[in-house]
Write an enzyme that holds these catalytic residues in place. Sequence first.
Site, PDB file in Angstrom:
ATOM      1  N   ARG A  16      25.000  28.291  26.845  1.00 29.65           N
ATOM      2  CA  ARG A  16      23.631  27.780  26.801  1.00 29.65           C
ATOM      3  C   ARG A  16      22.582  28.835  27.182  1.00 29.65           C
ATOM      4  O   ARG A  16      21.399  28.653  26.949  1.00 29.65           O
ATOM      5  CB  ARG A  16      23.502  26.541  27.716  1.00 29.65           C
ATOM      6  CG  ARG A  16      24.251  25.337  27.184  1.00 29.65           C
ATOM      7  CD  ARG A  16      24.431  24.245  28.236  1.00 29.65           C
ATOM      8  NE  ARG A  16      25.525  24.534  29.171  1.00 29.65           N
ATOM      9  CZ  ARG A  16      25.925  23.725  30.151  1.00 29.65           C
ATOM     10  NH1 ARG A  16      25.295  22.577  30.343  1.00 29.65           N
ATOM     11  NH2 ARG A  16      26.925  24.058  30.945  1.00 29.65           N
ATOM     12  N   GLY A 102      29.441  29.856  40.306  1.00 28.46           N
ATOM     13  CA  GLY A 102      28.692  31.113  40.293  1.00 28.46           C
ATOM     14  C   GLY A 102      27.301  30.981  39.707  1.00 28.46           C
ATOM     15  O   GLY A 102      26.528  31.939  39.699  1.00 28.46           O
ATOM     16  N   ASN A 377      -4.934  72.290  47.921  1.00 30.89           N
ATOM     17  CA  ASN A 377      -5.805  71.510  47.045  1.00 30.89           C
ATOM     18  C   ASN A 377      -5.375  71.749  45.604  1.00 30.89           C
ATOM     19  O   ASN A 377      -5.402  72.877  45.117  1.00 30.89           O
ATOM     20  CB  ASN A 377      -7.273  71.908  47.223  1.00 30.89           C
ATOM     21  CG  ASN A 377      -8.165  70.967  46.421  1.00 30.89           C
ATOM     22  OD1 ASN A 377      -8.454  69.851  46.834  1.00 30.89           O
ATOM     23  ND2 ASN A 377      -8.543  71.409  45.236  1.00 30.89           N
TER      24      ASN A 377
HETATM   25  C1  UD1 Z   1      29.567  21.323  36.778  1.00 32.39           C
HETATM   26  C2  UD1 Z   1      30.228  20.020  37.258  1.00 32.39           C
HETATM   27  C3  UD1 Z   1      29.126  18.968  37.421  1.00 32.39           C
HETATM   28  C4  UD1 Z   1      28.076  19.468  38.370  1.00 32.39           C
HETATM   29  C5  UD1 Z   1      27.522  20.808  37.947  1.00 32.39           C
HETATM   30  C6  UD1 Z   1      26.648  21.379  39.060  1.00 32.39           C
HETATM   31  C7  UD1 Z   1      32.506  19.939  36.363  1.00 32.39           C
HETATM   32  C8  UD1 Z   1      33.391  19.319  35.341  1.00 32.39           C
HETATM   33  N1  UD1 Z   1      31.216  19.590  36.311  1.00 32.39           N
HETATM   34  O1  UD1 Z   1      29.025  21.078  35.494  1.00 32.39           O
HETATM   35  O2  UD1 Z   1      29.696  17.764  37.914  1.00 32.39           O
HETATM   36  O3  UD1 Z   1      27.024  18.509  38.453  1.00 32.39           O
HETATM   37  O4  UD1 Z   1      28.588  21.760  37.711  1.00 32.39           O
HETATM   38  O5  UD1 Z   1      26.007  22.562  38.718  1.00 32.39           O
HETATM   39  O6  UD1 Z   1      32.967  20.679  37.203  1.00 32.39           O
HETATM   40  N2  UD1 Z   1      33.804  27.782  34.917  1.00 32.39           N
HETATM   41  C9  UD1 Z   1      34.974  28.517  34.966  1.00 32.39           C
HETATM   42  N3  UD1 Z   1      35.985  28.199  34.096  1.00 32.39           N
HETATM   43  C10 UD1 Z   1      35.891  27.188  33.205  1.00 32.39           C
HETATM   44  C11 UD1 Z   1      34.690  26.432  33.173  1.00 32.39           C
HETATM   45  C12 UD1 Z   1      33.660  26.753  34.032  1.00 32.39           C
HETATM   46  O7  UD1 Z   1      35.100  29.433  35.777  1.00 32.39           O
HETATM   47  O8  UD1 Z   1      36.861  26.980  32.470  1.00 32.39           O
HETATM   48  C13 UD1 Z   1      32.708  28.140  35.851  1.00 32.39           C
HETATM   49  C14 UD1 Z   1      31.426  28.528  35.159  1.00 32.39           C
HETATM   50  O9  UD1 Z   1      31.363  29.938  34.966  1.00 32.39           O
HETATM   51  C15 UD1 Z   1      30.364  28.046  36.119  1.00 32.39           C
HETATM   52  C16 UD1 Z   1      31.034  26.898  36.870  1.00 32.39           C
HETATM   53  O10 UD1 Z   1      32.409  26.998  36.628  1.00 32.39           O
HETATM   54  O11 UD1 Z   1      29.984  29.052  37.065  1.00 32.39           O
HETATM   55  C17 UD1 Z   1      30.519  25.530  36.407  1.00 32.39           C
HETATM   56  O12 UD1 Z   1      30.761  25.418  35.011  1.00 32.39           O
HETATM   57  P1  UD1 Z   1      29.654  24.810  34.055  1.00 32.39           P
HETATM   58  O13 UD1 Z   1      30.201  24.818  32.671  1.00 32.39           O
HETATM   59  O14 UD1 Z   1      28.348  25.416  34.284  1.00 32.39           O
HETATM   60  O15 UD1 Z   1      29.668  23.278  34.581  1.00 32.39           O
HETATM   61  P2  UD1 Z   1      28.497  22.214  34.483  1.00 32.39           P
HETATM   62  O16 UD1 Z   1      28.479  21.649  33.121  1.00 32.39           O
HETATM   63  O17 UD1 Z   1      27.233  22.772  35.000  1.00 32.39           O
HETATM   64 CA    CA Z   2      26.565  24.777  35.571  1.00 30.95          CA
END
Ligand code: UD1
Ligand code: CA
Length: 455
Positions: A16, A102, A377
Site C-alpha cells: 500500500r 515495524g 578580510n
Molecule cells: C495488523 C493486525 C491488526 C492491527 C494492525 C495494527 C494482523 C492479522 N492484523 O494489521 O489487527 O490492527 O496490524 O497496526 O496481525 N508482517 C510480516 N510478515 C507477514 C505479514 C506482515 O512480517 O507475513 C509484518 C509487516 O511488515 C508489518 C506487520 O507485520 O510490519 C503488520 O502487518 P500489516 O500487513 O501491516 O498488518 P495490518 O493489516 O496493518
Molecule cells: Ca500495518
Amino acid sequence: MAKRNAIILAAGKGTRMRSKLYKVLHQVCGKTMVDHVLTQLEKAHIENIITVVGFGAKTVEESLGHRTRYVLQKQQLGTGHAVMQTKDILGDIDGETIIVSGDTPLFRAETFEKLFQYHEQRHAAATILTSVAPDPTGYGRIVRNDVGIVERIVEQKDANVQEQAIKEINTGVYCFDNKKLFAALNKINNDNAQGEYYLTDVIGILKGEDEIVTAYKMDDFDESMGVNDRVALARANKVMRNRINKHWMQEGVSMIDPDTTYIDADVTLGRDTVLEGNVVLKGKTVIGNDCYISAGSRIIDSTIHDGVKITSSTLESAEMHNGSDIGPNSHLRPEAEIGENVHIGNFCEVKKAYIGEGTKVGHLTYIGNATLGKNINVGCGVVFVNYDGTNKHHTNVGDHAFIGSNSNLVAPVNIAKDAFIAAGSTITDSVEQYDMAIARARQVNKKDYAKKLPW
Ligand code: UD1
Ligand code: CA
C-alpha cells in the site's frame, strides 16, 4: 524476574506504500520506522530482541546492524506465520514476549513498560494493547463479551457490520506468556478473507482454552498509529514532529512557529536557542546554546556551537564555532569548519575549508580546499580556484591577510600572513609576508575616445 523478549515484525513488503523502498524503511522525522520501534524497545530494557525480516531483508539488516537478532520469513504468509519463524530461538524460553509491528513508529518505551506491568500483575497468558480510534477502518477490532471481557480480535476484512462499528482497535502490540504463545500458534490456520495466518487468531485460541486474556487500553490513539500508506506516513511524521518540538521547547528552546519547524529525531539543541518557522534540522545535527536560526535555514549532520547566528542558509556536514554567523543565502558544504566569531555574509559557499577566528567573508565568495588563518578580510566576489579539471588543490592564507575583491587565488598557492592582494588580481604565485600582490592588466585611459564610439 522472568525473561523479557521482543519480536519486531518487519517482513512485509508494504504494497500500500506503492514504493520501491520496503515499508519499515520509510522514515519518520529522519529515522526509519523500524528503527523507532527498536529504539523504544531498547529503552524499555528488553534483552532479547528479534526482528523478522523478509522483503528487503538485507537492507533492513544493514540499516539496524547488530542491535537486534534476525530471523528470515521467506514467504509472507501472515503475522502469525512471521512470529512462528522465531520458534527455534524463543520457543522454549520461560518468560514474556512482546510483539510489535515495524510499521508503528510512534510507540514510546513507557507504554511498553506499562503493558508488561499490566500483563504481569494479571498473570495473563496474553495482553493486547488496544486504543480507541476515531476512524477504526483497516485495524483489527477488539470483540468483547457482554461483561466487557475480551473474546477475540476480528480483522477488518473478516468483520461483520456490528464488528466494524467497534472503535476499540488492536494496536498490533501484545504481551504473551512465551510458551503459551508458541503452543497457540501451532493451532492457527489461514481460513480467512486474506488467506493468511493471523497472529490475532491466537487470542481467540487462548481464550477457548480458558487462559487469561486481557487488554490494556491506552489513552493516546496517535501513539498507536499504524502506517500502511503515504497518507498515514505524513500523519505519523506530524505527530512525531509535534512530540519532538514539544520536548525541545520544554528543554528551553524557543520556536516562533512550531508547526513549521522540522527537527529530526536524533537532533539535539541547547538552551535559549531560538528557531524561526520554516527551519529544517536533519540527521545528527547538534545545536548549542543561545543560537538564532532564521526562517529558510536547512542544517544537515552539522555541529553548531554556542551563540551562532544562521540566516536563511544551508549547512551540510559542517561545523560552526562560538559566535560565528552566516547568511543570508550561504552554503556550507561537507568539511567546512568555521572558527569563532567568523562572519560569513551573503551568497558564499565554503567546502572542505577551515576558516580561523575573526575572519570575515562578506559577500559572493567561493572557498574550497583551503586553510584560512585569523582576522583575514576576504573581499567581495573572491574565488578560491581549487580545481584544474582533474585534481583539487589546496590554498593557504595566513593571519591578517587582505584579499581584495574579485580576486582569484589559483591553487596550489600560499598567501603569507599580513600579505595584501589588490582587487581584481588572479594570483598564481605565492605571496610573502607584508608584500602586496597585484596581478591584472594596467589600466589605459584614451582621451576623448568615447566620443568616437557608436554608443
Ligand atoms: C495488523 C493486525 C491488526 C492491527 C494492525 C495494527 C494482523 C492479522 N492484523 O494489521 O489487527 O490492527 O496490524 O497496526 O496481525 N508482517 C510480516 N510478515 C507477514 C505479514 C506482515 O512480517 O507475513 C509484518 C509487516 O511488515 C508489518 C506487520 O507485520 O510490519 C503488520 O502487518 P500489516 O500487513 O501491516 O498488518 P495490518 O493489516 O496493518
Ligand atoms: Ca500495518
